[in-house]
Design a protein around this motif. Structure first.
Motif, PDB file in Angstrom:
ATOM      1  N   ILE A 139       0.834  -1.197   0.000  1.00  0.00           N
ATOM      2  CA  ILE A 139       0.000   0.000   0.000  1.00  0.00           C
ATOM      3  C   ILE A 139       0.876   1.257   0.000  1.00  0.00           C
ATOM      4  N   ASP A 140       2.123   1.120   0.471  1.00  0.00           N
ATOM      5  CA  ASP A 140       3.054   2.254   0.495  1.00  0.00           C
ATOM      6  C   ASP A 140       3.318   2.816  -0.899  1.00  0.00           C
ATOM      7  N   ASP A 141       3.262   1.953  -1.895  1.00  0.00           N
ATOM      8  CA  ASP A 141       3.517   2.411  -3.261  1.00  0.00           C
ATOM      9  C   ASP A 141       2.377   3.260  -3.816  1.00  0.00           C
ATOM     10  N   PHE A 142       1.280   3.288  -3.089  1.00  0.00           N
ATOM     11  CA  PHE A 142       0.125   4.088  -3.514  1.00  0.00           C
ATOM     12  C   PHE A 142       0.048   5.441  -2.777  1.00  0.00           C
ATOM     13  N   TYR A 143       1.113   5.796  -2.079  1.00  0.00           N
ATOM     14  CA  TYR A 143       1.121   7.115  -1.439  1.00  0.00           C
ATOM     15  C   TYR A 143       0.952   8.205  -2.490  1.00  0.00           C
ATOM     16  N   LYS A 144       0.283   9.258  -2.099  1.00  0.00           N
ATOM     17  CA  LYS A 144       0.127  10.398  -2.996  1.00  0.00           C
ATOM     18  C   LYS A 144       1.481  11.074  -3.201  1.00  0.00           C
ATOM     19  N   LYS A 145       1.600  11.792  -4.304  1.00  0.00           N
ATOM     20  CA  LYS A 145       2.824  12.518  -4.600  1.00  0.00           C
ATOM     21  C   LYS A 145       3.066  13.575  -3.518  1.00  0.00           C
ATOM     22  N   LEU A 146       4.315  13.917  -3.344  1.00  0.00           N
ATOM     23  CA  LEU A 146       4.677  14.915  -2.341  1.00  0.00           C
ATOM     24  C   LEU A 146       3.936  16.234  -2.585  1.00  0.00           C
ATOM     25  N   SER A 147       3.820  16.626  -3.838  1.00  0.00           N
ATOM     26  CA  SER A 147       3.130  17.881  -4.175  1.00  0.00           C
ATOM     27  C   SER A 147       1.648  17.836  -3.767  1.00  0.00           C
ATOM     28  N   ASP A 148       1.032  16.666  -3.909  1.00  0.00           N
ATOM     29  CA  ASP A 148      -0.377  16.508  -3.515  1.00  0.00           C
ATOM     30  C   ASP A 148      -0.532  16.562  -1.999  1.00  0.00           C
ATOM     31  N   ARG A 149       0.426  15.984  -1.295  1.00  0.00           N
ATOM     32  CA  ARG A 149       0.367  16.011   0.170  1.00  0.00           C
ATOM     33  C   ARG A 149       0.651  17.422   0.699  1.00  0.00           C
ATOM     34  N   GLU A 150       1.496  18.137  -0.003  1.00  0.00           N
ATOM     35  CA  GLU A 150       1.766  19.534   0.377  1.00  0.00           C
ATOM     36  C   GLU A 150       0.506  20.382   0.199  1.00  0.00           C
ATOM     37  N   LYS A 151      -0.250  20.075  -0.845  1.00  0.00           N
ATOM     38  CA  LYS A 151      -1.515  20.778  -1.096  1.00  0.00           C
ATOM     39  C   LYS A 151      -2.528  20.447   0.004  1.00  0.00           C
ATOM     40  N   MET A 152      -2.571  19.161   0.384  1.00  0.00           N
ATOM     41  CA  MET A 152      -3.452  18.745   1.492  1.00  0.00           C
ATOM     42  C   MET A 152      -3.069  19.446   2.793  1.00  0.00           C
ATOM     43  N   ALA A 153      -1.766  19.596   2.988  1.00  0.00           N
ATOM     44  CA  ALA A 153      -1.272  20.234   4.197  1.00  0.00           C
ATOM     45  C   ALA A 153      -1.744  21.688   4.298  1.00  0.00           C
ATOM     46  N   LYS A 154      -1.846  22.335   3.168  1.00  0.00           N
ATOM     47  CA  LYS A 154      -2.300  23.731   3.139  1.00  0.00           C
ATOM     48  C   LYS A 154      -3.818  23.833   3.262  1.00  0.00           C
ATOM     49  N   GLN A 155      -4.511  22.928   2.589  1.00  0.00           N
ATOM     50  CA  GLN A 155      -5.975  23.020   2.528  1.00  0.00           C
ATOM     51  C   GLN A 155      -6.692  22.342   3.703  1.00  0.00           C
ATOM     52  N   LYS A 156      -6.132  21.236   4.199  1.00  0.00           N
ATOM     53  CA  LYS A 156      -6.812  20.462   5.254  1.00  0.00           C
ATOM     54  C   LYS A 156      -6.159  20.632   6.626  1.00  0.00           C
ATOM     55  N   HIS A 157      -4.880  20.209   6.691  1.00  0.00           N
ATOM     56  CA  HIS A 157      -4.143  20.265   7.957  1.00  0.00           C
ATOM     57  C   HIS A 157      -2.652  20.051   7.671  1.00  0.00           C
ATOM     58  N   PRO A 158      -1.758  20.797   8.351  1.00  0.00           N
ATOM     59  CA  PRO A 158      -0.311  20.671   8.111  1.00  0.00           C
ATOM     60  C   PRO A 158       0.251  19.257   8.262  1.00  0.00           C
ATOM     61  N   LYS A 161       1.220  16.570   5.301  1.00  0.00           N
ATOM     62  CA  LYS A 161       2.433  16.544   4.478  1.00  0.00           C
ATOM     63  C   LYS A 161       3.203  15.246   4.725  1.00  0.00           C
ATOM     64  N   THR A 162       3.043  14.710   5.945  1.00  0.00           N
ATOM     65  CA  THR A 162       3.720  13.458   6.302  1.00  0.00           C
ATOM     66  C   THR A 162       2.905  12.269   5.816  1.00  0.00           C
ATOM     67  N   ARG A 163       3.537  11.413   5.027  1.00  0.00           N
ATOM     68  CA  ARG A 163       2.854  10.239   4.484  1.00  0.00           C
ATOM     69  C   ARG A 163       2.536   9.246   5.598  1.00  0.00           C
TER      70      ARG A 163
END
Length: 306
Positions: A94-113, A116-118
Motif C-alpha cells: 500500500i506504500d507504493d500508492f502514497y500520494k505525490k509529495l506535491s499533492d500532500r503539500e496541497k493537502m497540508a495547506k488546505q486540510k491540515h499541516p 504533508k507526512t505520508r
C-alpha cells in the motif's frame, strides 16, 4: 499434505538465497529453517487452499505495524507459493500508492499541516488502489501499471519506473501497516493519545479527517479483500524499536541519504501511526482469518487460523 521436509527441499535454494540477499541472519540458519517449516509452510498451504476454493484471483491483505517484518514475510510466502504450488503471485505494498509529495503539500495547506507526512489514511491514492483491485476482478485482464514510491525521496517515482503486471495473478498479497483498518467512534477521537495529537492537532481536525476517510474510501477498497493475515505486535513500544532498525537498513541501501530519518524524527513519525495501530490490534486480532503473534525479538510465537 506433503511433509514439511519435502516442502522445504523444494524451496530451500530460493529461501536461503533470499535470506542472504536481505541479510536476515540474526538467528542461526537452523532457527530460520525451523521458522520456515513451522510458520511459513502452514500459512502457504492455507493460502493455496483458499485460492483453490475460490477458483480465481485471491486477494489477501497482510497487515502489521511499522518495522514488524511484513514485507519480509510477504516475500517468503511468495517464494513458497511460486516454487511449491507454481502459483503466479504478486506482492504489492500500500506504500507504493502514497500520494505525490506535491499533492500532500496541497493537502497540508488546505486540510491540515500534518498531511504533508505520508502514512495515515488520506495520504494514499485510493482511486489507484480501487482501479488495481477492480482490474483484478475483471474476466478479461488487461496489462496494468502499479505506482512505485521512493521513501528515500518521499515521493512517487516516474511512470517509467512503475511496476508492470502483464499477466493476471492467481494470488495477490496486498501488504501495509493500515490494510484493513476500521474507523473509530467520534467520542474516542476527542482525547489525544500522544504529544503529536495533543499539541499539533488540538482541535482534532486531522484525526477526524483520517477517520472519515476510513469510513468511506478505505472501507470500500478494504471490503474487496478476500482474507486478512494480521501480525500482532507485543506492544506499541516495540514499533519504535523496529522502525529504527528498518530506517537503518534503508540508510544502507539509499544513494540519497538526505531524506533518511533521524532518531528524533522516527520518534515523531510513529506518533502518526499510533492511534490506528492500537485500534487495529483490537479489531483485527478478532476478525482476521490468520493472526500471527509476534515476540519482542521479531520471532513468531504462534499462529491462529480461523
Amino acid at each position: 499434505m506433503q511433509s514439511t521436509n519435502k516442502c522445504f527441499d523444494k524451496v530451500k535454494k530460493d529461501y536461503l538465497k533470499f535470506l542472504n540477499k536481505e541479510k536476515i541472519y540474526k538467528k542461526s540458519i537452523s532457527a530460520q529453517i525451523k521458522s520456515f517449516k513451522k510458520v511459513y509452510i502452514p500459512i502457504a498451504f492455507w493460502i493455496n487452499a483458499k485460492y483453490k476454493k475460490k477458483g480465481k484471483t485471491l486477494l489477501l491483505g497482510l497487515s502489521a505495524s511499522q518495522g514488524s517484518g511484513k514485507t519480509t514475510i510477504a516475500a517468503i510466502l511468495s517464494i513458497i507459493l511460486r516454487n511449491l504450488f507454481k502459483r503466479n503471485v504478486s506482492v504489492i505494498s500500500i506504500d507504493d500508492f502514497y500520494k505525490k509529495l506535491s499533492d500532500r503539500e496541497k493537502m497540508a495547506k488546505q486540510k491540515h499541516p500534518l498531511f504533508k507526512t505520508r502514512g495515515v489514511p488520506g495520504t494514499h491514492d485510493t482511486n489507484l488502489i480501487n482501479y488495481f483491485f477492480t482490474s483484478l476482478k475483471r474476466k478479461k485482464f488487461r496489462k496494468i501499471k502499479i505506482p512505485k514510491f521512493n521513501k528515500a525521496t518521499d515521493d512517487r517515482m516516474k511512470k517509467n519506473k512503475w511496476y508492470n503486471i502483464s499477466k493476471k495473478p492467481e494470488i495477490v498479497i496486498f501488504e501495509g501497516w493500515c490494510v484493513g483498518a476500521k474507523p473509530e467512534n467520534k467520542f474516542s477521537l476527542k482525547k489525544p493519545i500522544n504529544n503529536l495529537e495533543k499539541y499539533q492537532d488540538q482541535d482534532s481536525v486531522w484525526r477526524e479527517f483520517v477517520n472519515e476517510k476510513l469510513k468511506k474510501e478505505y472501507r470500500k477498497i478494504f471490503s474487496m479483500i478476500d482474507h486478512y493475515i494480521f501480525m500482532k505486535v507485543p506492544s506499541f513500544k516495540m514499533v519504535f524499536k523496529w522502525r529504527l532498525l528498518q530506517e537503518t537498513k534503508l540508510k544502507k541501501k539509499a544513494y540519497n541519504e538526505k531524506k533518511i530519518m533521524s532518531y528524533s524524527a522516527i520518534k515523531r513519525f510513529i506518533m502518526f501511526y499510533q492511534r490506528i495501530t492500537l485500534q487495529m490490534i483490537k479489531d483485527l486480532s478478532k476478525s482476521a482469518s490468520v493472526v500471527m503473534f509476534l515476540k519482542k525479538n521479531h520471532e513468531i510465537k504462534k499462529i491462529l487460523f480461523r
